[in-house]
Design an enzyme around this catalytic site. Structure first.
Site, PDB file in Angstrom:
ATOM      1  N   ILE A  11       0.816  -1.224   0.000  1.00  0.00           N
ATOM      2  CA  ILE A  11       0.000   0.000   0.000  1.00  0.00           C
ATOM      3  C   ILE A  11       0.850   1.274   0.000  1.00  0.00           C
ATOM      4  O   ILE A  11       0.397   2.322  -0.456  1.00  0.00           O
ATOM      5  CB  ILE A  11      -1.012  -0.020   1.176  1.00  0.00           C
ATOM      6  CG1 ILE A  11      -2.184   0.922   0.898  1.00  0.00           C
ATOM      7  CG2 ILE A  11      -0.325   0.298   2.514  1.00  0.00           C
ATOM      8  CD1 ILE A  11      -3.371   0.711   1.806  1.00  0.00           C
ATOM      9  N   GLY A  32       3.889  -3.698  11.427  1.00  0.00           N
ATOM     10  CA  GLY A  32       2.968  -3.994  10.329  1.00  0.00           C
ATOM     11  C   GLY A  32       2.894  -2.880   9.295  1.00  0.00           C
ATOM     12  O   GLY A  32       3.882  -2.201   8.995  1.00  0.00           O
ATOM     13  N   VAL A  33       1.693  -2.676   8.791  1.00  0.00           N
ATOM     14  CA  VAL A  33       1.507  -1.687   7.732  1.00  0.00           C
ATOM     15  C   VAL A  33       1.735  -0.267   8.273  1.00  0.00           C
ATOM     16  O   VAL A  33       2.227   0.611   7.544  1.00  0.00           O
ATOM     17  CB  VAL A  33       0.121  -1.861   7.060  1.00  0.00           C
ATOM     18  CG1 VAL A  33      -1.023  -1.471   7.973  1.00  0.00           C
ATOM     19  CG2 VAL A  33       0.063  -1.099   5.752  1.00  0.00           C
ATOM     20  N   ASP A  34       1.436  -0.059   9.526  1.00  0.00           N
ATOM     21  CA  ASP A  34       1.661   1.248  10.176  1.00  0.00           C
ATOM     22  C   ASP A  34       3.148   1.610  10.110  1.00  0.00           C
ATOM     23  O   ASP A  34       3.521   2.730   9.696  1.00  0.00           O
ATOM     24  CB  ASP A  34       1.181   1.134  11.634  1.00  0.00           C
ATOM     25  CG  ASP A  34       1.065   2.461  12.354  1.00  0.00           C
ATOM     26  OD1 ASP A  34       1.188   3.511  11.707  1.00  0.00           O
ATOM     27  OD2 ASP A  34       0.843   2.435  13.578  1.00  0.00           O
ATOM     28  N   SER A 117      -6.900  -4.699  11.126  1.00  0.00           N
ATOM     29  CA  SER A 117      -7.064  -5.579  12.311  1.00  0.00           C
ATOM     30  C   SER A 117      -6.682  -7.042  12.094  1.00  0.00           C
ATOM     31  O   SER A 117      -6.699  -7.810  13.064  1.00  0.00           O
ATOM     32  CB  SER A 117      -8.502  -5.538  12.878  1.00  0.00           C
ATOM     33  OG  SER A 117      -8.698  -4.382  13.659  1.00  0.00           O
ATOM     34  N   THR A 118      -6.364  -7.456  10.879  1.00  0.00           N
ATOM     35  CA  THR A 118      -6.164  -8.897  10.647  1.00  0.00           C
ATOM     36  C   THR A 118      -4.715  -9.346  10.784  1.00  0.00           C
ATOM     37  O   THR A 118      -4.408 -10.518  10.553  1.00  0.00           O
ATOM     38  CB  THR A 118      -6.676  -9.324   9.248  1.00  0.00           C
ATOM     39  OG1 THR A 118      -5.876  -8.679   8.248  1.00  0.00           O
ATOM     40  CG2 THR A 118      -8.132  -8.956   9.065  1.00  0.00           C
ATOM     41  N   TYR A 121      -3.417  -7.415  15.320  1.00  0.00           N
ATOM     42  CA  TYR A 121      -4.625  -7.348  16.144  1.00  0.00           C
ATOM     43  C   TYR A 121      -5.481  -8.610  16.090  1.00  0.00           C
ATOM     44  O   TYR A 121      -6.478  -8.710  16.817  1.00  0.00           O
ATOM     45  CB  TYR A 121      -5.449  -6.104  15.792  1.00  0.00           C
ATOM     46  CG  TYR A 121      -4.927  -4.829  16.441  1.00  0.00           C
ATOM     47  CD1 TYR A 121      -3.827  -4.834  17.292  1.00  0.00           C
ATOM     48  CD2 TYR A 121      -5.553  -3.608  16.211  1.00  0.00           C
ATOM     49  CE1 TYR A 121      -3.353  -3.662  17.884  1.00  0.00           C
ATOM     50  CE2 TYR A 121      -5.095  -2.429  16.809  1.00  0.00           C
ATOM     51  CZ  TYR A 121      -3.987  -2.473  17.645  1.00  0.00           C
ATOM     52  OH  TYR A 121      -3.545  -1.310  18.237  1.00  0.00           O
TER      53      TYR A 121
HETATM   54  N1  AR6 Z   1       0.800  -2.962   2.405  1.00  0.00           N
HETATM   55  C1  AR6 Z   1      -0.392  -3.561   2.570  1.00  0.00           C
HETATM   56  N2  AR6 Z   1      -0.684  -4.369   3.614  1.00  0.00           N
HETATM   57  C2  AR6 Z   1       0.298  -4.578   4.525  1.00  0.00           C
HETATM   58  C3  AR6 Z   1       1.576  -3.976   4.445  1.00  0.00           C
HETATM   59  C4  AR6 Z   1       1.814  -3.137   3.321  1.00  0.00           C
HETATM   60  N3  AR6 Z   1       2.993  -2.526   3.137  1.00  0.00           N
HETATM   61  N4  AR6 Z   1       2.306  -4.393   5.526  1.00  0.00           N
HETATM   62  C5  AR6 Z   1       1.514  -5.215   6.244  1.00  0.00           C
HETATM   63  N5  AR6 Z   1       0.311  -5.335   5.647  1.00  0.00           N
HETATM   64  P1  AR6 Z   1      -1.189  -5.064  10.756  1.00  0.00           P
HETATM   65  P2  AR6 Z   1      -3.477  -4.601  12.579  1.00  0.00           P
HETATM   66  C6  AR6 Z   1      -0.877  -6.128   6.039  1.00  0.00           C
HETATM   67  O1  AR6 Z   1      -0.565  -5.973  11.743  1.00  0.00           O
HETATM   68  O2  AR6 Z   1      -3.759  -6.050  12.645  1.00  0.00           O
HETATM   69  C7  AR6 Z   1       0.727  -1.953  14.272  1.00  0.00           C
HETATM   70  O3  AR6 Z   1       1.773  -2.127  15.179  1.00  0.00           O
HETATM   71  C8  AR6 Z   1      -0.688  -7.278   7.000  1.00  0.00           C
HETATM   72  O4  AR6 Z   1      -0.129  -8.410   6.323  1.00  0.00           O
HETATM   73  O5  AR6 Z   1      -0.327  -4.076  10.064  1.00  0.00           O
HETATM   74  O6  AR6 Z   1      -4.613  -3.647  12.376  1.00  0.00           O
HETATM   75  C9  AR6 Z   1      -0.177  -0.782  14.656  1.00  0.00           C
HETATM   76  O7  AR6 Z   1       0.577   0.280  15.183  1.00  0.00           O
HETATM   77  C10 AR6 Z   1      -2.122  -7.524   7.409  1.00  0.00           C
HETATM   78  O8  AR6 Z   1      -2.816  -8.273   6.402  1.00  0.00           O
HETATM   79  O9  AR6 Z   1      -2.414  -4.203  11.431  1.00  0.00           O
HETATM   80  C11 AR6 Z   1      -1.069  -1.401  15.676  1.00  0.00           C
HETATM   81  O10 AR6 Z   1      -0.438  -1.457  16.940  1.00  0.00           O
HETATM   82  C12 AR6 Z   1      -2.725  -6.101   7.426  1.00  0.00           C
HETATM   83  O11 AR6 Z   1      -1.785  -5.285   6.734  1.00  0.00           O
HETATM   84  C13 AR6 Z   1      -1.281  -2.806  15.148  1.00  0.00           C
HETATM   85  O12 AR6 Z   1      -0.133  -3.083  14.357  1.00  0.00           O
HETATM   86  C14 AR6 Z   1      -2.925  -5.527   8.817  1.00  0.00           C
HETATM   87  O13 AR6 Z   1      -1.911  -5.988   9.695  1.00  0.00           O
HETATM   88  C15 AR6 Z   1      -2.493  -2.892  14.256  1.00  0.00           C
HETATM   89  O14 AR6 Z   1      -2.721  -4.222  13.909  1.00  0.00           O
END
Ligand code: AR6
Length: 168
Positions: A11, A32-34, A117-118, A121
């Site tokens: 993304i 993660g994505v953040d 969230s997947t 979280y």
């Molecule tokens: N592009 C698209 N999707 C992605 C990318 C990317 N570059 N990187 C990861 N994902 P998560 P949550 C996917 O864990 O569950 C953070 O520490 C990943 O594979 O990023 O909402 C925040 O600060 C998964 O399918 O977010 C919060 O503390 C999706 O993004 C916590 O994580 C969401 O995974 C939020 O957890």
């Protein structure tokens, strides 16, 4: 009415008007994505986020995109999965609704979402996908000025789950 696309990608590379960020309540970054979004956007994003005073689960706040190709980042803390009896479904729906509303209010025509969230979280993927797809399709109906919403999946497994949820 605008299009809905589901695809695999990173993304942080999307040249859209706004990308959503699966943030946490502090809005000060994380894994993660953040983490990927903050790395790609650069330190100015964190600087702007510091001024926002955090965000409640299911709500959303918007910033500029800085070093990202996207114009805006819409930060939304999704619910942490605690078994499903703690309002998780409603909160996840609120995330998508509030992001789409903010995108509309800022004149965004193209919006990309990660699978909120997947990851860290722990929200069960198939259940989250059904909520996301339904809420996004409702948003496209509600705001005809939005031309395209893309669900950006980070793996084919995630892409398959969203396509199944959308009855591809
Ligand atoms: N592009 C698209 N999707 C992605 C990318 C990317 N570059 N990187 C990861 N994902 P998560 P949550 C996917 O864990 O569950 C953070 O520490 C990943 O594979 O990023 O909402 C925040 O600060 C998964 O399918 O977010 C919060 O503390 C999706 O993004 C916590 O994580 C969401 O995974 C939020 O957890």
């Amino acid at each position: 009415m605008g299009r809905f696309k589901i695809e695999t990608g990173d993304i942080t590379t999307y040249s859209v008007d706004a990308i959503a960020n699966a943030a946490n309540g502090s809005l000060l970054g994380g894994g993660g994505v953040d983490g990927a979004i903050h790395r790609a956007a650069g330190p100015e994003l964190l600087e702007e986020c510091r001024g926002l005073g955090g965000c409640e689960t299911g709500q959303a706040k918007i910033t500029k995109g800085y070093g990202l190709p996207a114009g805006y980042v819409i930060h939304t803390p999704g619910p942490i999965w605690r078994g499903g009896a703690f309002g998780e479904a409603e909160l996840l729906k609120n995330c998508y609704e509030n992001c789409i509303r903010l995108a509309h209010e800022h004149g965004c025509k193209t919006v990309a979402f990660p699978s909120v969230s997947t990851g860290i979280y722990g929200y069960p993927l198939d259940q989250a996908a059904r909520i996301a797809v339904k809420t996004i399709r409702e948003g496209l109906e509600k705001y005809p000025d939005i031309e395209e919403i893309i669900m950006v999946c980070f793996s084919e497994r995630v892409e398959k789950a969203y396509k199944k949820a959308d009855n591809y």
